[in-house]
Design an enzyme around this catalytic site. Structure first.
Site, PDB file in Angstrom:
ATOM      1  N   ARG A  79      49.851  40.725  43.996  1.00 13.14           N
ATOM      2  CA  ARG A  79      50.649  41.946  44.130  1.00 13.14           C
ATOM      3  C   ARG A  79      51.528  42.076  42.901  1.00 13.14           C
ATOM      4  O   ARG A  79      52.109  41.080  42.437  1.00 13.14           O
ATOM      5  CB  ARG A  79      51.520  41.907  45.400  1.00 13.14           C
ATOM      6  CG  ARG A  79      50.774  42.149  46.691  1.00 13.14           C
ATOM      7  CD  ARG A  79      50.240  43.586  46.802  1.00 13.14           C
ATOM      8  NE  ARG A  79      49.526  43.840  48.039  1.00 13.14           N
ATOM      9  CZ  ARG A  79      48.203  43.769  48.205  1.00 13.14           C
ATOM     10  NH1 ARG A  79      47.433  43.421  47.188  1.00 13.14           N
ATOM     11  NH2 ARG A  79      47.656  44.057  49.369  1.00 13.14           N
ATOM     12  N   ASP A 132      45.400  42.576  37.668  1.00 16.34           N
ATOM     13  CA  ASP A 132      44.645  43.544  38.471  1.00 16.34           C
ATOM     14  C   ASP A 132      45.607  44.376  39.311  1.00 16.34           C
ATOM     15  O   ASP A 132      45.194  45.299  40.002  1.00 16.34           O
ATOM     16  CB  ASP A 132      43.650  42.800  39.377  1.00 16.34           C
ATOM     17  CG  ASP A 132      42.736  43.763  40.122  1.00 16.34           C
ATOM     18  OD1 ASP A 132      42.150  44.650  39.460  1.00 16.34           O
ATOM     19  OD2 ASP A 132      42.608  43.650  41.359  1.00 16.34           O
ATOM     20  N   HIS A 185      43.384  47.335  40.211  1.00 14.13           N
ATOM     21  CA  HIS A 185      43.318  46.825  41.594  1.00 14.13           C
ATOM     22  C   HIS A 185      41.891  46.910  42.151  1.00 14.13           C
ATOM     23  O   HIS A 185      41.638  47.569  43.159  1.00 14.13           O
ATOM     24  CB  HIS A 185      44.286  47.604  42.494  1.00 14.13           C
ATOM     25  CG  HIS A 185      44.743  46.797  43.680  1.00 14.13           C
ATOM     26  ND1 HIS A 185      46.039  46.780  44.127  1.00 14.13           N
ATOM     27  CD2 HIS A 185      44.060  45.965  44.504  1.00 14.13           C
ATOM     28  CE1 HIS A 185      46.135  45.997  45.182  1.00 14.13           C
ATOM     29  NE2 HIS A 185      44.945  45.485  45.428  1.00 14.13           N
ATOM     30  N   GLU A 227      52.178  50.329  40.424  1.00 13.02           N
ATOM     31  CA  GLU A 227      50.799  50.834  40.423  1.00 13.02           C
ATOM     32  C   GLU A 227      50.599  52.034  41.343  1.00 13.02           C
ATOM     33  O   GLU A 227      49.663  52.816  41.152  1.00 13.02           O
ATOM     34  CB  GLU A 227      49.817  49.719  40.806  1.00 13.02           C
ATOM     35  CG  GLU A 227      49.902  49.293  42.260  1.00 13.02           C
ATOM     36  CD  GLU A 227      48.843  48.243  42.620  1.00 13.02           C
ATOM     37  OE1 GLU A 227      48.736  47.245  41.896  1.00 13.02           O
ATOM     38  OE2 GLU A 227      48.142  48.446  43.627  1.00 13.02           O
TER      39      GLU A 227
HETATM   40  P1  NAI Z   1      46.491  33.969  52.431  1.00 11.32           P
HETATM   41  O1  NAI Z   1      47.490  34.416  53.436  1.00 11.32           O
HETATM   42  O2  NAI Z   1      45.222  33.333  52.887  1.00 11.32           O
HETATM   43  O3  NAI Z   1      47.169  32.981  51.382  1.00 11.32           O
HETATM   44  C1  NAI Z   1      48.448  33.163  50.874  1.00 11.32           C
HETATM   45  C2  NAI Z   1      49.024  31.773  50.637  1.00 11.32           C
HETATM   46  O4  NAI Z   1      50.275  31.924  49.992  1.00 11.32           O
HETATM   47  C3  NAI Z   1      49.268  30.989  51.941  1.00 11.32           C
HETATM   48  O5  NAI Z   1      48.665  29.723  51.841  1.00 11.32           O
HETATM   49  C4  NAI Z   1      50.787  30.915  52.013  1.00 11.32           C
HETATM   50  O6  NAI Z   1      51.241  29.716  52.647  1.00 11.32           O
HETATM   51  C5  NAI Z   1      51.151  30.943  50.548  1.00 11.32           C
HETATM   52  N1  NAI Z   1      52.537  31.272  50.285  1.00 11.32           N
HETATM   53  C6  NAI Z   1      53.382  32.030  51.030  1.00 11.32           C
HETATM   54  N2  NAI Z   1      54.599  32.057  50.449  1.00 11.32           N
HETATM   55  C7  NAI Z   1      54.518  31.292  49.321  1.00 11.32           C
HETATM   56  C8  NAI Z   1      55.431  30.929  48.317  1.00 11.32           C
HETATM   57  N3  NAI Z   1      56.702  31.355  48.349  1.00 11.32           N
HETATM   58  N4  NAI Z   1      55.002  30.111  47.323  1.00 11.32           N
HETATM   59  C9  NAI Z   1      53.729  29.662  47.291  1.00 11.32           C
HETATM   60  N5  NAI Z   1      52.811  29.980  48.228  1.00 11.32           N
HETATM   61  C10 NAI Z   1      53.197  30.781  49.227  1.00 11.32           C
HETATM   62  O7  NAI Z   1      46.192  35.283  51.550  1.00 11.32           O
HETATM   63  P2  NAI Z   1      44.907  35.535  50.633  1.00 11.32           P
HETATM   64  O8  NAI Z   1      43.850  36.203  51.441  1.00 11.32           O
HETATM   65  O9  NAI Z   1      44.575  34.322  49.871  1.00 11.32           O
HETATM   66  O10 NAI Z   1      45.502  36.652  49.651  1.00 11.32           O
HETATM   67  C11 NAI Z   1      46.479  36.335  48.681  1.00 11.32           C
HETATM   68  C12 NAI Z   1      47.068  37.627  48.152  1.00 11.32           C
HETATM   69  O11 NAI Z   1      46.060  38.321  47.375  1.00 11.32           O
HETATM   70  C13 NAI Z   1      47.445  38.614  49.281  1.00 11.32           C
HETATM   71  O12 NAI Z   1      48.771  38.425  49.652  1.00 11.32           O
HETATM   72  C14 NAI Z   1      47.200  39.973  48.670  1.00 11.32           C
HETATM   73  O13 NAI Z   1      48.453  40.493  48.271  1.00 11.32           O
HETATM   74  C15 NAI Z   1      46.310  39.713  47.450  1.00 11.32           C
HETATM   75  N6  NAI Z   1      45.036  40.418  47.472  1.00 11.32           N
HETATM   76  C16 NAI Z   1      44.673  41.150  46.369  1.00 11.32           C
HETATM   77  C17 NAI Z   1      43.466  41.812  46.321  1.00 11.32           C
HETATM   78  C18 NAI Z   1      43.018  42.590  45.109  1.00 11.32           C
HETATM   79  O14 NAI Z   1      42.069  43.387  45.201  1.00 11.32           O
HETATM   80  N7  NAI Z   1      43.620  42.416  43.937  1.00 11.32           N
HETATM   81  C19 NAI Z   1      42.567  41.784  47.479  1.00 11.32           C
HETATM   82  C20 NAI Z   1      43.018  40.922  48.573  1.00 11.32           C
HETATM   83  C21 NAI Z   1      44.214  40.288  48.553  1.00 11.32           C
END
Ligand code: NAI
Length: 336
Positions: free
Chosen positions: A235, A259, A296, A264
């Protein structure tokens, strides 16, 4: 169920229609982005379906509830654009797609890293001009570099594995929870401050929360390794863009691949090629030879779009049947 689909692009319609043969919802598509002003388009619809840059703040949710909307279905994983407390107060159910294809985002992240690190887009522009000179295109091996992965959830864990096993990086990770499989694969968990200080390459995969907003700021950049490569497919607001620009100008930051971008919502997903872009910060970012930006699109694969459509429509079917949706998002979980 009657559903008003906002920010609907041709590809959304294609994948939702294909998946809907199984569910039989009545889907109506609107180009408009959802906000307090456009919420009235949802009049008479019990549900809206939205994407990452639709703004579901308290004012929009109030307006939606006033015209009868009871369910918000996010066709994405992140939910930082929804005021969940306001939704709960209004009795609006929010569902999302927690995991549609982490591979799509992880693979794209590696693509960005290689592209910016090895100057692939610049090389391709040169070759198209019959300029086969190599000056200025020197890259760096990934093998042996220290990569830092912030957030080792679904996407970050895959990126950590790809960097560690596929490319032979030394991988540092930071997360609230440690993934024992990653530790077994040789990934080393460290406090985030250590990661930001010691990594040659920082890739962000944590969600945007008040705690992670501007995780990469002037301080983090000052403490980072000279020439650090910063990659963000999570994000935009995880990075303070002005601090990033200063880091690029001073050459402390050696490369950037994005990305996502803080502002954005005013730019991405639209063809603005005939417009005058008013965002001077974004325009400055585009001037650096070592910055690569995509709009994105890390999620944009056939597999991911199919999975998003199926999961979203299944959640709406659960709500319609009066069942508790499996992928419901609740305020307490988010802010934790
Ligand atoms: P997820 O929920 O599986 O993983 C997020 C991880 O971040 C979790 O393990 C959580 O414990 C950790 N986390 C939370 N707070 C933290 C902190 N302060 N410091 C370090 N780690 C922390 O989410 P996922 O599916 O892996 O997605 C990650 C991010 O990618 C999403 O939040 C979303 O914003 C973004 N995303 C971007 C896309 C794109 O097209 N560019 C598409 C899908 C997701």
């Amino acid at each position: 169920m009657r559903v008003a689909v906002f920010s609907a692009k041709a590809y959304d319609r294609r994948f939702l229609e294909a998946a809907n043969s199984e569910f039989g919802h009545e889907l109506d598509y609107f180009d408009a982005r959802l906000d307090a002003a456009t919420a009235r388009l949802a009049s008479g619809y019990p549900a809206v379906c939205v994407f990452v840059n639709d703004r579901l703040d308290a004012a929009t949710l109030d307006a939606l509830a006033a015209v009868g909307v009871r369910t918000v279905a996010l066709r994405c994983a992140g939910y930082n654009n929804v005021d969940l407390t306001a939704a709960e107060t209004l009795g609006v159910t929010v569902v999302r797609v927690p995991a549609y294809s982490p591979e799509a985002v992880a693979e794209f992240t590696l693509g960005l890293i290689l592209a910016v690190d090895r100057n692939i887009p610049r090389a391709w522009s040169r070759v198209r001009e019959n300029n086969f000179a190599l000056d200025g295109l020197i890259g760096r091996n990934l093998s042996g570099r220290v990569a830092g992965v912030v957030g080792t959830g679904r996407i970050g864990a895959l990126v950590a594995r790809m960097l560690r096993i596929g490319f032979g990086c030394e991988v540092l990770a930071s997360d609230v929870f440690q993934d024992p499989d990653l530790v077994a694969a040789g990934v080393r968990y460290v406090p985030v401050e250590t990661l930001l200080r010691e990594a040659d390459l920082i890739s962000l995969h944590c969600p945007l929360t008040p705690a992670t907003r501007h995780l990469i700021d002037a301080r983090a950049i000052a403490d980072a390794r000279p020439g650090v490569l910063i990659v963000n497919t999570s994000r935009g607001a995880l990075i303070d863009t002005n601090a990033l620009i200063e880091g690029l100008k001073s050459r402390k930051v050696g490369g950037v691949a994005l990305d996502v971008y803080e502002q954005e919502a005013d730019l991405f997903f639209e063809d603005l090629s005939n417009e005058i872009i008013q965002d001077d910060v974004f325009q400055r970012l585009l001037t650096f030879p070592n910055v690569l930006i995509t709009g994105h699109q890390a999620f944009l694969t056939e597999e991911a779009l199919g999975a998003i459509a199926r999961t979203t429509l299944a959640s709406l079917a659960e709500v319609e049947a009066g069942r508790e949706p499996v992928n419901r998002v609740v305020a307490a979980v988010v802010k934790g």
